[in-house]
Motif scaffolding. Structure first.
Motif, PDB file in Angstrom:
ATOM      1  N   ALA A   9       6.591   4.802   6.357  1.00  0.00           N
ATOM      2  CA  ALA A   9       5.324   4.284   6.235  1.00  0.00           C
ATOM      3  C   ALA A   9       4.819   3.273   6.867  1.00  0.00           C
ATOM      4  O   ALA A   9       3.600   3.242   7.555  1.00  0.00           O
ATOM      5  CB  ALA A   9       5.456   4.078   4.790  1.00  0.00           C
ATOM      6  N   ASP A  28      10.868  -6.455   9.130  1.00  0.00           N
ATOM      7  CA  ASP A  28      12.096  -5.741   8.037  1.00  0.00           C
ATOM      8  C   ASP A  28      13.256  -6.439   7.920  1.00  0.00           C
ATOM      9  O   ASP A  28      13.861  -6.998   8.930  1.00  0.00           O
ATOM     10  CB  ASP A  28      12.385  -4.429   8.695  1.00  0.00           C
ATOM     11  CG  ASP A  28      12.706  -3.477   7.448  1.00  0.00           C
ATOM     12  OD1 ASP A  28      12.155  -2.406   7.437  1.00  0.00           O
ATOM     13  OD2 ASP A  28      13.821  -3.560   6.882  1.00  0.00           O
ATOM     14  N   ARG A  36      14.655   4.091   4.588  1.00  0.00           N
ATOM     15  CA  ARG A  36      15.480   5.260   3.884  1.00  0.00           C
ATOM     16  C   ARG A  36      15.761   6.405   4.798  1.00  0.00           C
ATOM     17  O   ARG A  36      16.322   7.278   4.471  1.00  0.00           O
ATOM     18  CB  ARG A  36      14.848   5.584   2.547  1.00  0.00           C
ATOM     19  CG  ARG A  36      15.193   4.740   1.387  1.00  0.00           C
ATOM     20  CD  ARG A  36      14.314   4.963   0.192  1.00  0.00           C
ATOM     21  NE  ARG A  36      13.118   4.050   0.131  1.00  0.00           N
ATOM     22  CZ  ARG A  36      12.098   4.456  -0.474  1.00  0.00           C
ATOM     23  NH1 ARG A  36      12.260   5.456  -1.116  1.00  0.00           N
ATOM     24  NH2 ARG A  36      10.822   4.119  -0.487  1.00  0.00           N
ATOM     25  N   PHE A  53      16.385  15.427   5.630  1.00  0.00           N
ATOM     26  CA  PHE A  53      15.345  16.302   6.343  1.00  0.00           C
ATOM     27  C   PHE A  53      14.102  16.057   6.148  1.00  0.00           C
ATOM     28  O   PHE A  53      13.667  15.429   5.218  1.00  0.00           O
ATOM     29  CB  PHE A  53      15.879  17.864   6.306  1.00  0.00           C
ATOM     30  CG  PHE A  53      15.372  18.061   4.796  1.00  0.00           C
ATOM     31  CD1 PHE A  53      14.453  18.850   4.414  1.00  0.00           C
ATOM     32  CD2 PHE A  53      16.481  18.007   3.532  1.00  0.00           C
ATOM     33  CE1 PHE A  53      13.864  18.970   3.112  1.00  0.00           C
ATOM     34  CE2 PHE A  53      15.859  18.400   2.233  1.00  0.00           C
ATOM     35  CZ  PHE A  53      14.839  18.931   2.051  1.00  0.00           C
ATOM     36  N   ALA A 129      10.529 -10.603   4.116  1.00  0.00           N
ATOM     37  CA  ALA A 129       9.156 -11.354   3.410  1.00  0.00           C
ATOM     38  C   ALA A 129       9.515 -11.883   2.010  1.00  0.00           C
ATOM     39  O   ALA A 129      10.178 -11.068   1.437  1.00  0.00           O
ATOM     40  CB  ALA A 129       8.258 -10.212   3.285  1.00  0.00           C
ATOM     41  N   ASP A 313       6.094   5.912  -0.234  1.00  0.00           N
ATOM     42  CA  ASP A 313       6.423   7.305  -0.823  1.00  0.00           C
ATOM     43  C   ASP A 313       6.213   7.374  -2.269  1.00  0.00           C
ATOM     44  O   ASP A 313       6.238   8.640  -2.894  1.00  0.00           O
ATOM     45  CB  ASP A 313       7.750   7.854  -0.406  1.00  0.00           C
ATOM     46  CG  ASP A 313       9.056   6.978  -1.215  1.00  0.00           C
ATOM     47  OD1 ASP A 313       8.607   5.617  -1.489  1.00  0.00           O
ATOM     48  OD2 ASP A 313      10.034   7.333  -1.095  1.00  0.00           O
ATOM     49  N   VAL A 320       9.444  11.902   3.197  1.00  0.00           N
ATOM     50  CA  VAL A 320       8.845  11.320   4.304  1.00  0.00           C
ATOM     51  C   VAL A 320       7.756  11.690   4.835  1.00  0.00           C
ATOM     52  O   VAL A 320       6.801  10.760   5.179  1.00  0.00           O
ATOM     53  CB  VAL A 320      10.183  11.962   5.367  1.00  0.00           C
ATOM     54  CG1 VAL A 320       9.793  11.574   6.838  1.00  0.00           C
ATOM     55  CG2 VAL A 320      11.528  11.387   5.177  1.00  0.00           C
TER      56      VAL A 320
HETATM   57  C1  LIG Z   1      19.526   9.509  -0.798  1.00  0.00           C
HETATM   58  C2  LIG Z   1      18.052   9.747  -0.386  1.00  0.00           C
HETATM   59  C3  LIG Z   1      17.765  10.931  -0.190  1.00  0.00           C
HETATM   60  C4  LIG Z   1      16.648  11.359   0.425  1.00  0.00           C
HETATM   61  N1  LIG Z   1      16.177  12.588   0.780  1.00  0.00           N
HETATM   62  C5  LIG Z   1      15.183  12.955   1.465  1.00  0.00           C
HETATM   63  C6  LIG Z   1      15.018  14.109   2.143  1.00  0.00           C
HETATM   64  O1  LIG Z   1      15.968  14.939   2.207  1.00  0.00           O
HETATM   65  N2  LIG Z   1      13.602  14.536   2.717  1.00  0.00           N
HETATM   66  C7  LIG Z   1      12.762  13.660   2.545  1.00  0.00           C
HETATM   67  O2  LIG Z   1      11.463  13.792   2.955  1.00  0.00           O
HETATM   68  N3  LIG Z   1      12.735  12.378   1.738  1.00  0.00           N
HETATM   69  C8  LIG Z   1      13.803  12.073   1.400  1.00  0.00           C
HETATM   70  N4  LIG Z   1      14.128  10.852   0.614  1.00  0.00           N
HETATM   71  C9  LIG Z   1      13.118   9.903   0.614  1.00  0.00           C
HETATM   72  C10 LIG Z   1      12.586   9.418   1.975  1.00  0.00           C
HETATM   73  O3  LIG Z   1      13.887   8.746   2.630  1.00  0.00           O
HETATM   74  C11 LIG Z   1      11.524   8.319   1.582  1.00  0.00           C
HETATM   75  O4  LIG Z   1      10.322   8.808   0.909  1.00  0.00           O
HETATM   76  C12 LIG Z   1      11.159   7.625   2.683  1.00  0.00           C
HETATM   77  O5  LIG Z   1      11.728   7.585   3.880  1.00  0.00           O
HETATM   78  C13 LIG Z   1      10.369   6.465   2.495  1.00  0.00           C
HETATM   79  O6  LIG Z   1       9.629   5.857   3.639  1.00  0.00           O
HETATM   80  P1  LIG Z   1       9.086   4.351   3.049  1.00  0.00           P
HETATM   81  O7  LIG Z   1       8.532   3.599   4.537  1.00  0.00           O
HETATM   82  O8  LIG Z   1       7.900   4.445   2.081  1.00  0.00           O
HETATM   83  O9  LIG Z   1      10.117   3.110   2.537  1.00  0.00           O
HETATM   84  P2  LIG Z   1      11.514   2.834   3.113  1.00  0.00           P
HETATM   85  O10 LIG Z   1      12.139   3.578   4.206  1.00  0.00           O
HETATM   86  O11 LIG Z   1      12.205   2.328   2.196  1.00  0.00           O
HETATM   87  O12 LIG Z   1      11.078   1.636   4.083  1.00  0.00           O
HETATM   88  C14 LIG Z   1      10.557   0.291   3.410  1.00  0.00           C
HETATM   89  C15 LIG Z   1      11.080  -0.851   4.242  1.00  0.00           C
HETATM   90  O13 LIG Z   1      10.782  -2.116   3.764  1.00  0.00           O
HETATM   91  C16 LIG Z   1      11.851  -2.869   4.036  1.00  0.00           C
HETATM   92  N5  LIG Z   1      11.640  -4.088   2.881  1.00  0.00           N
HETATM   93  C17 LIG Z   1      11.819  -4.037   1.625  1.00  0.00           C
HETATM   94  N6  LIG Z   1      11.636  -5.267   1.213  1.00  0.00           N
HETATM   95  C18 LIG Z   1      11.460  -6.040   2.379  1.00  0.00           C
HETATM   96  C19 LIG Z   1      11.134  -7.409   2.474  1.00  0.00           C
HETATM   97  N7  LIG Z   1      10.927  -8.356   1.509  1.00  0.00           N
HETATM   98  N8  LIG Z   1      11.013  -7.854   3.555  1.00  0.00           N
HETATM   99  C20 LIG Z   1      10.862  -7.141   4.725  1.00  0.00           C
HETATM  100  N9  LIG Z   1      11.405  -6.000   4.646  1.00  0.00           N
HETATM  101  C21 LIG Z   1      11.564  -5.300   3.561  1.00  0.00           C
HETATM  102  C22 LIG Z   1      13.052  -2.328   3.858  1.00  0.00           C
HETATM  103  O14 LIG Z   1      14.307  -2.763   4.488  1.00  0.00           O
HETATM  104  C23 LIG Z   1      12.535  -0.949   4.510  1.00  0.00           C
HETATM  105  O15 LIG Z   1      13.131  -0.776   5.792  1.00  0.00           O
HETATM  106  C24 LIG Z   1      15.379  10.317   0.481  1.00  0.00           C
HETATM  107  C25 LIG Z   1      15.697   9.010   0.103  1.00  0.00           C
HETATM  108  C26 LIG Z   1      16.990   8.911  -0.341  1.00  0.00           C
HETATM  109  C27 LIG Z   1      17.125   7.155  -0.549  1.00  0.00           C
END
Ligand SMILES: Cc1cc2nc3c(=O)[nH]c(=O)nc-3n(C[C@H](O)[C@H](O)[C@H](O)COP(=O)(O)OP(=O)(O)OC[C@H]3O[C@@H](n4cnc5c(N)ncnc54)[C@H](O)[C@@H]3O)c2cc1C
Length: 341
Positions: A9, A28, A36, A53, A129, A313, A320
Motif C-alpha cells: 500500500a 518503515d 506482509r 500469492f 514512526a 488492506d 495484496v
Molecule cells: C500470513 C499471511 C498470509 C497472507 N496471504 C495472502 C495471500 O495469499 N494473498 C494476498 O493477496 N494477501 C495475503 N495476505 C495479506 C497481504 O499480505 C496484505 O493484505 C498486504 O500485504 C497488506 O499490505 P499493506 O501495505 O496494507 O500492509 P503491510 O504489508 O502490513 O505494510 C505496513 C508496513 O507498515 C510498517 N509499519 C507499521 N507500523 C509502523 C510504524 N510505527 N513506523 C514505521 N513503519 C511501520 C510495517 O513494518 C509494514 O511494513 C496475507 C497476510 C498474512 C500475514
C-alpha cells in the motif's frame, strides 16, 4: 510527502505521488521493505511466510503487476490450488482458470522492485514512526531510529500501518483528540486475525500435490505451501499457516510448543518422520495478519488540512491487490486535497 509503511500500500501510494512530481519519504520500522509480502531464508530454503500469492482483478494494480512481470519480478504460479475441508481431509484439485501470481524469487520481489523503480522516493527502513501531529498547515511525524528521535515535517501524511498501530501514532501526537471523530470511530472498528507461519526446510520433496499448495476451509491450519514446487526455494521447503482462531488461542504460547503442534498437524505431507525429514525450521507470529473488518471506503481521512490519510488492506478491498488499490486511491485523494487547499 511522508508515507508510513513500505508494504504494497505504501509503495503504491508513493509511486502515485512520485508520478505526480512529489518527492516522497517512506519510513518503515522493519529492516526491509514489503511488510506482509515477506520472504525469509530458513537454512538453505527460501520461504514466503506472509502473503503467498496475489490475484489481479482491477486495471490499476494490473498495470503494476504487468510492469513487474516485464521486469522479471512477478510470475504466474498456477490457476488455483487444492482444497480440503480441514487439514485431516483429502484435498481435491480446484483450478478455476484465474491466475495466481507470485514474486519471481519470493513475494518480496514486487515491493523491492517498486522501491527501487520509483524515482523521487527515498525509503528509510529501520525507522519507526512514533507520533503524528498537526502543526498549523503541516504534519510533524516523530520517528525513532537506533534510539535517536527525529521530527519530519510534511504537507501531508499517508499511514499504511495496520489500523491499531496507526491509531497509536495518532494518539501519541494528539491527532485522536483533534482529528475527524467520525473517521476515528470508523478506524476504531477495524480488527485483525493473528497468524502463526511455520517454515520448514525439508530433506526431501514434500507430499503436497501439484501445484504445491492446499487451502483449508476450516480447522487449525488454513494453508500449506511447498516453496520448492512454487519455484522460489532451491530446496524442498514448506510454509504452514495456522488459522486465526488457532493462532489467537496460542498467541502467547512458547514458540517451540506452537511449532511442534503445527508439525504434528502437517505430518502426513512430510516424507517420513519429522525428526529426520525436517532440516531446520522457523516460526513467525503475525499479530495483524488479515483484517476481519473491511471498511467500505478505499481510504479514511483523519484530517483534511493538512491531509492525513489511512489506507491499506483494511480499506475497501483486502489482500495484496486491495492494499495496493487503497494506497493508490489514498495518494490521489491527497493530491486533490492539496490542490484544493
Ligand atoms: C500470513 C499471511 C498470509 C497472507 N496471504 C495472502 C495471500 O495469499 N494473498 C494476498 O493477496 N494477501 C495475503 N495476505 C495479506 C497481504 O499480505 C496484505 O493484505 C498486504 O500485504 C497488506 O499490505 P499493506 O501495505 O496494507 O500492509 P503491510 O504489508 O502490513 O505494510 C505496513 C508496513 O507498515 C510498517 N509499519 C507499521 N507500523 C509502523 C510504524 N510505527 N513506523 C514505521 N513503519 C511501520 C510495517 O513494518 C509494514 O511494513 C496475507 C497476510 C498474512 C500475514
Amino acid at each position: 510527502m511522508i508515507v508510513v509503511g513500505a508494504g504494497i500500500a505504501g509503495l503504491c501510494a508513493a509511486r502515485e505521488l512520485a508520478t505526480a512530481g512529489r518527492s516522497v519519504i517512506i519510513v518503515d520500522k522493519s529492516r526491509g521493505v514489503g511488510g506482509r509480502m515477506a520472504t525469509r531464508r530458513v537454512g538453505r530454503a527460501i520461504c514466503d511466510h506472509g502473503a503467498q500469492f496475489f490475484t489481479i482483478r482491477g486495471r490499476a494494480f494490473g498495470a503494476i503487476a504487468s510492469a513487474a512481470h516485464a521486469a522479471g519480478r512477478a510470475e504466474v504460479w498456477c490457476d488455483g490450488f487444492n482444497r480440503a475441508a480441514s487439514v485431516g481431509d483429502l484435498p481435491v484439485a480446484a483450478a478455476d482458470g484465474h491466475s495466481r501470481w507470485r514474486g519471481t524469487s519470493g513475494m518480496t520481489d514486487i515491493p523491492k522492485w517498486l522501491a527501487a523503480e520509483t524515482p523521487g522516493t527515498t525509503v528509510r527502513t529501520g525507522v519507526r514512526a512514533v507520533a503524528a501531529a498537526r502543526r498549523g498547515d503541516r504534519v510533524v511525524l516523530s520517528v525513532e531510529q537506533d534510539g535517536v528521535v527525529e521530527s519530519l515535517s510534511s504537507a501531508a501524511l499517508v499511514v499504511t500501518a495496520p489500523v491499531p498501530q496507526a491509531l497509536d501514532l495518532f494518539a501519541a501526537g494528539g491527532l485522536v483528540a483533534e482529528g475527524d471523530p467520525q473517521a476515528l470511530a470508523a478506524l476504531g472498528t477495524v480488527a485483525y486475525d493473528p497468524c502463526f507461519a511455520l517454515m520448514l526446510e525439508l530433506r526431501s520433496a514434500s507430499l503436497v500435490p501439484s501445484p504445491g499448495a492446499i487451502q483449508f476451509a476450516g480447522g487449525p491450519v488454513s494453508w500449506l505451501a511447498d516453496n520448492f514446487q512454487k519455484g522460489v526455494s532451491p530446496v524442498p521447503a514448506l510454509t504452514v499457516h495456522a488459522s486465526g482462531e488457532w493462532s489467537r488461542a496460542r498467541f502467547d504460547s512458547e514458540p517451540d510448543a506452537v511449532a511442534d503442534e503445527l508439525v504434528g498437524l502437517v505430518r502426513p505431507w512430510l516424507d517420513g518422520d519429522p525428526a529426520t525429514a525436517i532440516v531446520s525450521r522457523s516460526l513467525q507470529r503475525w499479530k495483524f495478519a488479515l483484517p476481519t473488518t473491511i471498511l467500505p471506503t478505499p481510504l479514511v481521512a483523519v484530517s483534511a488540512a493538512p491531509p492525513v490519510v489511512c489506507c491499506g488492506d483494511a480499506f475497501a478491498g483486502p489482500k495484496v491487490e486491495g492494499a495496493a488499490s487503497s494506497g493508490m486511491a489514498a495518494a490521489r485523494w491527497l493530491l486533490r486535497a492539496l490542490a484544493a487547499g
